[in-house]
Design an enzyme around this catalytic site. Structure first.
Site, mmCIF file in Angstrom:
data_model
loop_
_atom_site.group_PDB
_atom_site.id
_atom_site.type_symbol
_atom_site.label_atom_id
_atom_site.label_comp_id
_atom_site.label_asym_id
_atom_site.label_seq_id
_atom_site.Cartn_x
_atom_site.Cartn_y
_atom_site.Cartn_z
ATOM 1 N N ARG A 114 37.056 43.480 42.005
ATOM 2 C CA ARG A 114 38.279 43.946 41.355
ATOM 3 C C ARG A 114 38.382 45.454 41.190
ATOM 4 N NH1 ARG A 114 40.170 40.168 43.740
ATOM 5 N NH2 ARG A 114 40.573 38.183 42.679
ATOM 6 N N ASP B 13 41.451 37.814 36.324
ATOM 7 C CA ASP B 13 41.730 38.872 37.289
ATOM 8 C C ASP B 13 42.824 39.820 36.846
ATOM 9 O OD1 ASP B 13 39.713 38.307 39.011
ATOM 10 O OD2 ASP B 13 40.856 36.794 40.089
ATOM 11 N N SER C 196 42.447 26.729 44.500
ATOM 12 C CA SER C 196 42.709 28.128 44.857
ATOM 13 C C SER C 196 41.407 28.790 45.275
ATOM 14 C CB SER C 196 43.246 28.901 43.658
ATOM 15 O OG SER C 196 44.320 28.238 43.089
ATOM 16 N N ASP D 34 52.950 33.188 46.964
ATOM 17 C CA ASP D 34 53.237 33.833 45.675
ATOM 18 C C ASP D 34 53.637 35.293 45.824
ATOM 19 O OD1 ASP D 34 52.072 31.402 44.790
ATOM 20 O OD2 ASP D 34 51.452 32.387 42.935
#
Lengths: 416, 416, 416, 416
Positions: free
Chosen positions: B94, B123, B179, B15
């Site tokens: 994050r 996210d 994922s 990606d």
């Protein structure tokens, strides 16, 4: 001439036997009361002993069904837990026993109730506050808080000598170096050697669960079906065993947890009276059912309802239960909030118990559609425009950019 | 002529490689940024690939130390947890990554930052709100929310074809049917086959912990020393191994949990954007350290401070972290409440890890005296008069008797 | 050929008249809808104008009764208030109007609803979230968020020119330098000159209340009778005027407050979308009824029920209302908590209104006995032993003495 | 031979004079202590009387400055309020007095402290819990809870007779039909004729404020400047009078409120010991300063910080203060949350006092930019895209549409 009738919570043990004899000595007539709340107990022996000591009557009341249905199940529905760890096994039993005792007291014309709780624990508070709510004019006789009693019986030897003098038979088994309280949902261990919070409980203390190291080497799968947050079906043995009746279901959950070593707790907790206290607990079935309930709520309960319930109902109700405030305006108020939170909690949880732990394997719901596989899929755009999220973030950011700008203007640097 | 420099969070995967190429195609100059937050990653390969695709520069920033010390440790101090189960492993990372990325962006004169997050997840929100707080004038390029991009790359095949056309090497390993996101504290698994919430994760999915059934047959004992709520010492091997440096301690806790199968979670959670989502997580060391922290608080933290912290700080901070609100006024405000709650949280917890579970064996504190063995003893009267409790109960009962009386007067019967 | 029917919330004003014309121009058929929620409005003129512009139909729905009974009264029962000051007058009206509009839309076969709210306010959110809950498949057309519309009508002049071109009559009265929104419970003033938060509203802005300095020089006494927390009787003129029908009672409370200058508010509040905004409000009757309700709860509501309700229900419900979350799972959940909190809220409050303020003169309850004159008397010992309080304090002190001792041991001095 | 020294909180009134004499009779040596906390009091007469009765020493401590700065100002910063109405005037004074009394006790070698509080009130709890925290080994002598004392002095006549027998002079003024407690911030009236909650307080009872009907006919304008939530400047007389020193500012606020009849309260409240009690209070300056503080927070405080502070800090701190838990771990903990919430609370509020009410006229802040006139303007699009709000609403609607869909599927109709 009697000073009146007293209904004594009588267990058949040393303490309450001495209290029984002492109440008689004090001039009361005594109705001995014993609740069957699922504890391991020789009810016949207790009856024989009570009558031998001089009780007018011995009444056993079976409260197991209401304990499970009226108190344990709502506790599951609220995920009740005290100080992150304790599942409130003892606390849950107290209002049930108190209600039965008051009923017996009233049916037998007792003006007073009595119990053998010590003066430092939670249980005296839990019992007595329930007594006072259910029968505000009741007199409570708490010998362990009465100097006349506690000064006379300062140690175990005094109790034994008094028993001998009154011909009260005493069990010849050596006293365990801790105290226990048991019911259908749990057993507690405290006091004695456990008072040192750094003493690891001996392996043979635990009673309602096998030691995890002795549990089977293969995880045992099961599933629980919930309707409106209540466990209505427990499926075991790959579907060969199915139980639905509440007490039976609860007992089966206990057995399942027991054989897999699930439900042990060791905690230093804060008693209502402000003392810290160490307790070890086994709460087998409740642990399993609560874990499954928490999981099914993930699938079926709206986020905001859950957040409100967690922050407000779960914590308040747990404290209310722990502090013995079941029969209070706030207890009643909080309980009114349980059912409305559980309307959508319908579905099935599949899980496995294995050597002390419970693992979720999956969950499903035929009726609730809050979870939408397609929608939550990162790969799908159905019914959802990614650009919407840009707007969502942009609006959330309005306030946050201001925060960053203010920091910059004031020469501050935001950092971790 | 470049449209300006963009700092792209680049992982080396399909990606972000396509995004990198696409940004170049769109006329931007790209600084590729990769945070080393403890994930398993071939940093060199990523660098090579980024530069090959056309990045001006590739910058790796090692944020492991601040991740552990500035974010994970405060999470332990607050017992942070989302929806009863999730330990916030991804959420914690994050703000750390965002801070590093903004720093790289600023050092390299980038007007914009970019990332490869999808448009439905948490996210994107967590990254972008952090970006906007740290650099309110930053431009965020989120290709997966840009119709120009997501309409062009509707499926994996489009990405692969584009990669081929751009000579971007693609790993020949077959894509996993889920994922993942990994850091020093945890790994997440979601999407793909996990989107069916009733699908049990395959045994070979789990990565950071051994399967509990494969873990050693003997419980492994260890102890954790806390100072002001922070883990400052982990003792293993019966005292033979002692670690104190934060990152090392954290890694050792990870290894301990990993070999004993501790820290797996399977949950359906509520994303910030209002979608339910199924996630499987491994949070090995954090699970162990949090469990120990909860326990030491039982011994050393005042009841009311704990209750306030639990109801207010723990729940608020967990939600703030989950929703990506780290760098916000309320994030800053809530973090100011952590240290004052932990002043007395000093002591040692002894515990054991065994086939998926952590068991407390005992705890002690040399400095804190809130727990008093003598005082809590049911057999001792030292410093405490049982009659005081009578008064305590009598006063508590004032309000409750009124409740019972009111019910009687209105002809109602209080009952379970 | 029509693109389908749209139900437009139409006020007869400039904005919604232009929107009506524009929707027709865009090819929709328009059903004009106007809720009568107690605002001052020329409904006939609006109807005439709507039909003149081209609406297929004009529907007025009188929602005053449900507004008062279903929404305002529960707000009184919860003492709803936003950010300490705002009584939520506009917020309360939105779900009522939205429900009526959706009903009209469905009865008239409209696939879409439309409104004239701007893109920065709360009302768009309140309306649309209600629309989506009540009719999840409804399409919402919000011209002020549609670039096609807002780019064309960038200023008031564009609206006026378009009106002229479409022969839409425009009121010749000069526009006020602020916006208003009115209903039975309140009127809001914002925008225009009020956007400077330091500008004192001009005296002639206020509409629903007389200026306190112009109010009568003698306090006006009245009393309110509550049953289960609901105002069921308002007594004025020393008993000469008694109203009991909800809407009538509410209107009479409005009149009472109006003539005494009661119910003005000036606040800078936080909108749901994260912007701060200055609002001036008049909420005459609601202010009086809420003040009386707060007072009667003092006499009749249990302390702990009140504390739980205050901390959770009042604050949560106020936020839910403000943010337009009336028709949500959490809105429904919180509303289920109102009635159970109000069972004992029965009694009469005597009060006086005078030049802007409301003063409580006394309160009584025939049915509730929580307040006990004798018992609360400092001079009486009836039913209460002062020594009990010694025990109560001693038990409370256990934890606190430890706190003092710990400080002493650590060489710290506790001080203010 | 003395039984030791006791520090008695001595007011010069009948009760504490009798207590003083009784303590001497019981064999104690007595140090009389009187705090000057701003009450109207003849300190010299009290000294003379105490020494005449037989006190070894009479010590007055002026605590006005710390009362205002250390306790009243933080109460303003948190908007502290109990049960929606009571500004905690008495509660605020107690820890200040207790701290001074313990200091005097320690400086004079007293092993015990004594007070004249009754056994049913809040003040005994507030004083004693503070005593125990500040000096855990102190002995508290509470005559009104000691049967030896209260059985002897069953009524006022017994006190008068005893006074006569001991030659204690008694004020010839007729006792008021209520009790009062006064300090710099407030006066309370309770007991006596006020025990009937429906009795309107007589006009001549009120002391610290003029009757609103007697207040000036013209609103008096003033402004308050806040820095970090603290009132640092009060401006009166159109700028002619400016005060900045905390005590002076507080006294000036009192005078301003007094002459305009601001700050009266009449409430039935819930005492800590579970009894309901009626109190009338005047809190002039605090009412004005708190109102202004609430307003400036609207302009300068972030929405989420405010919401967290309101729901947790304000309510928790108010309860802590009311229950006398100032010197407790939770008191210390909650106070640590005040300053971090007030960093941005900087600005000026303009207001007017008029016949019992306070009206906000406007507010401004030179340093804080959370409010942005342009941005909040409905007419401006600067820095804000209306389409963003569409995304924001769309995301909020995800969960809500599901709610509506579920209702439809189950055949339910959502309605008000």
């Amino acid at each position: 001439m009697s000073k009146g009738k007293v209904c004594l919570a009588y267990s058949g043990g040393l303490d309450t036997s001495v209290i029984l004899a002492w109440l008689l000595e004090e001039g009361y007539e005594v109705i001995a009361f014993l609740a069957n709340i699922g504890q391991e107990e020789d009810f016949e022996a207790a009856e024989k002993k009570a009558l031998a000591i001089g009780a007018t009557k011995f009444v056993v009341v079976d409260v197991r069904k209401e304990f499970v249905e009226q108190v344990c199940f709502p506790a599951i529905q609220t995920n009740a837990i005290y100080e992150n760890v304790y599942l409130l096994g003892t606390s849950l039993a107290r209002p049930v026993i108190a209600q039965a005792q008051i009923k017996v007291a009233e049916e037998n014309g007792c003006f007073a109730v009595s119990h053998g709780c010590t003066g430092k624990g939670n249980d005296q508070v839990r019992f007595e506050l329930s007594f006072y709510a259910l029968k505000p004019d009741v007199v409570v006789i708490a010998p362990w808080r009465d100097p006349k009693f506690f000064n006379r019986f300062a140690g175990r030897n005094d109790l034994l000598e008094y028993s001998a003098s009154k011909n009260i038979p005493v069990a010849q088994t050596k006293a365990k170096p801790w105290s226990t309280d048991e019911n259908l949902a749990h057993i507690s261990f405290e006091a004695g050697i456990l008072e040192n919070p750094d003493t690891t409980p001996p392996k043979d203390m635990w009673k309602l669960t096998v030691d995890p190291t002795d549990a089977p080497d293969v995880p045992e799968q099961f599933s629980v079906v919930f309707e409106k947050g209540l466990p209505v079906k427990l499926v075991l043995d790959g579907g060969k065993k199915v139980v639905t009746e509440p007490v039976e279901l609860f007992l089966e959950a206990n057995a399942l947890a027991r054989r897999n070593g699930v439900g042990r707790i060791d905690i230093v907790e804060n008693r209502f009276i402000g003392i810290k206290s160490r307790g070890c607990y086994e709460t087998p079935g409740l642990t399993i059912l609560r874990t499954a309930h928490v999981d099914i709520e993930g699938l079926t309960l709206d986020r905001e309802v859950r957040a409100l319930r967690d922050q407000f109902v779960t914590s308040s109700y747990s404290k209310i239960l722990y502090n013995g405030m079941y029969f209070t305006p706030e207890g009643e108020y909080i309980r009114s909030m349980i059912a409305p939170s559980q309307k959508t909690v319908n579905g099935t949880v599949r899980a496995a118990a294995y050597k002390g732990s419970v693992t979720i394997l999956g969950r499903s719901s035929e009726t609730e559609k809050l979870y939408d596989e397609t929608e939550s899929s990162m790969d799908e755009l159905t019914g959802f425009s990614p650009e919407d999220t840009s707007g969502f973030i942009a609006v959330q950011a309005i306030r946050i950019k201001k925060y960053g700008e203010a920091a910059r203007e004031k020469g501050e640097t935001l950092s971790l």
